[in-house]
Design a protein around this motif. Structure first.
Motif, PDB file in Angstrom:
ATOM      1  N   VAL A 174       0.861  -1.178   0.000  1.00 43.04           N
ATOM      2  CA  VAL A 174       0.000   0.000   0.000  1.00 43.04           C
ATOM      3  C   VAL A 174       0.901   1.232   0.000  1.00 43.04           C
ATOM      4  O   VAL A 174       1.670   1.453   0.939  1.00 43.04           O
ATOM      5  CB  VAL A 174      -0.930   0.025   1.234  1.00 43.04           C
ATOM      6  CG1 VAL A 174      -1.772   1.294   1.230  1.00 43.04           C
ATOM      7  CG2 VAL A 174      -1.820  -1.195   1.253  1.00 43.04           C
ATOM      8  N   THR A 175       0.854   2.050  -1.095  1.00 45.72           N
ATOM      9  CA  THR A 175       1.642   3.281  -1.204  1.00 45.72           C
ATOM     10  C   THR A 175       0.748   4.382  -1.751  1.00 45.72           C
ATOM     11  O   THR A 175      -0.343   4.120  -2.260  1.00 45.72           O
ATOM     12  CB  THR A 175       2.849   3.083  -2.138  1.00 45.72           C
ATOM     13  OG1 THR A 175       2.376   2.693  -3.437  1.00 45.72           O
ATOM     14  CG2 THR A 175       3.780   2.001  -1.614  1.00 45.72           C
ATOM     15  N   ALA A 226       0.913  10.077 -10.599  1.00 48.00           N
ATOM     16  CA  ALA A 226       0.491   8.747 -11.034  1.00 48.00           C
ATOM     17  C   ALA A 226       1.556   7.723 -10.637  1.00 48.00           C
ATOM     18  O   ALA A 226       2.750   8.049 -10.531  1.00 48.00           O
ATOM     19  CB  ALA A 226       0.279   8.733 -12.544  1.00 48.00           C
ATOM     20  N   PRO A 227       1.171   6.476 -10.425  1.00 45.08           N
ATOM     21  CA  PRO A 227       2.153   5.449 -10.058  1.00 45.08           C
ATOM     22  C   PRO A 227       3.029   5.071 -11.244  1.00 45.08           C
ATOM     23  O   PRO A 227       2.617   5.176 -12.409  1.00 45.08           O
ATOM     24  CB  PRO A 227       1.282   4.274  -9.612  1.00 45.08           C
ATOM     25  CG  PRO A 227       0.013   4.444 -10.378  1.00 45.08           C
ATOM     26  CD  PRO A 227      -0.205   5.915 -10.495  1.00 45.08           C
TER      27      PRO A 227
END
Length: 302
Positions: A103-104, A109-110
């Motif tokens: 969980v980050t 955006a990733p």
């Protein structure tokens, strides 16, 4: 500890002290109790609420155990190998669990491929302390994983009580069976509203098990069978408690003991369909006079 248990412990202590080795004696576990102790049959006598050392693991009814005698006996260990958990059941349970690796979060955006933008999150209670999450995405670039099917549900009674002489007994707010004083036979019941049928709606029920505890201070200390019935009340009646299918003697408990009964297939089908709503007990006379608590139903789905 009862006076009889204490006296037997003292007798065993004297007998053990007269030997060079001392050590332990063998006994059989009659029941596991509601406070972490066990009831034992040792030397032809019933010992109640005998404490156990941590070395006695995976405790079960009818185990043969080594007992350290004394004024207060203690169960030291099981005689023979420990029971082994069913590895197939464990593997199936693990296989059905969905996991989150990490969980980050951040302001951008990733990085990496395979991400989908979640527009709106949805959440709901799934029962038994579990929740379900659903994310609405802008474009489904990958198929959604299938949610694991529900494997079981736990249903607790909303109320319970006893009836005598065609009306609710004002002295007992827990289920009882039989008669000790000659005032008339007692019948008891657990009520669940419509929660059992609701938990089973749209599912295939594989089994139903019910957990009970034999209350202390009622009847003889040795094992007494529960005379189980079905009833069709969603809540406690003001008049006589009428009984349906039964009796079934699915479980016998000594005083203070906790145990689980598996309901017959025909009973689980009626409870799942809502044609029957709850469970009751009833016996005649003093032989099987006893009081019980618990009544939590564990439902397993296939």
């Amino acid at each position: 500890m009862t006076e009889a248990s204490r006296q037997l412990g003292e007798d065993l202590a004297r007998a053990t002290a007269s030997t060079a080795a001392g050590g332990t004696v063998s006994a059989q576990v009659i029941d596991l109790t509601d406070n972490g102790t066990v009831n034992l049959m040792m030397g032809g006598s019933l010992l109640l609420d005998v404490p156990c050392a941590d070395s006695y693991r995976n405790r079960q009814r009818d185990d043969w155990v080594a007992v350290r005698p004394g004024a207060r006996p203690v169960v030291m260990w099981r005689l023979g190998p420990d029971p082994v958990e069913d590895s197939v059941e464990v593997r199936d349970a693990v296989k059905d669990v969905q996991t989150v690796r990490a969980v980050t979060w951040g302001t951008g955006a990733p990085s990496g491929s395979g991400w989908q933008e979640a527009v709106t999150p949805w959440v709901r209670q799934a029962g038994d302390g579990q929740v379900e999450l659903y994310y609405q995405v802008t474009t489904a670039t990958q198929p959604s994983p299938q949610a694991p099917a529900a494997k079981g549900s736990l249903v607790s009674a909303t109320s319970a009580g006893s009836w005598r002489g065609g009306r609710r007994d004002a002295y007992h707010d827990y289920p009882m069976q039989g008669d000790w004083t000659g005032r008339g036979d007692l019948r008891g019941a657990w009520f669940y509203g419509s929660t059992i049928a609701a938990a089973c709606a749209g599912k295939t029920v594989a089994a139903m098990k019910v957990k009970f505890t034999r209350r202390r201070g009622s009847g003889r200390n040795s094992r007494v069978p529960m005379h189980l019935y079905l009833h069709d009340y969603t809540s406690a009646p003001s008049g006589q408690l009428s009984l349906d299918e039964g009796p079934e003697e699915l479980l016998s408990l000594s005083v203070g003991a906790t145990g689980t009964a598996t309901l017959p297939a025909s009973w689980r089908d009626k409870l799942a369909a809502g044609t029957r709503r709850g469970l009751a007990i009833y016996a005649r006379g003093s032989r099987d006079y006893a009081a019980f608590s618990g009544g939590t139903v564990t439902i397993t789905f296939s």
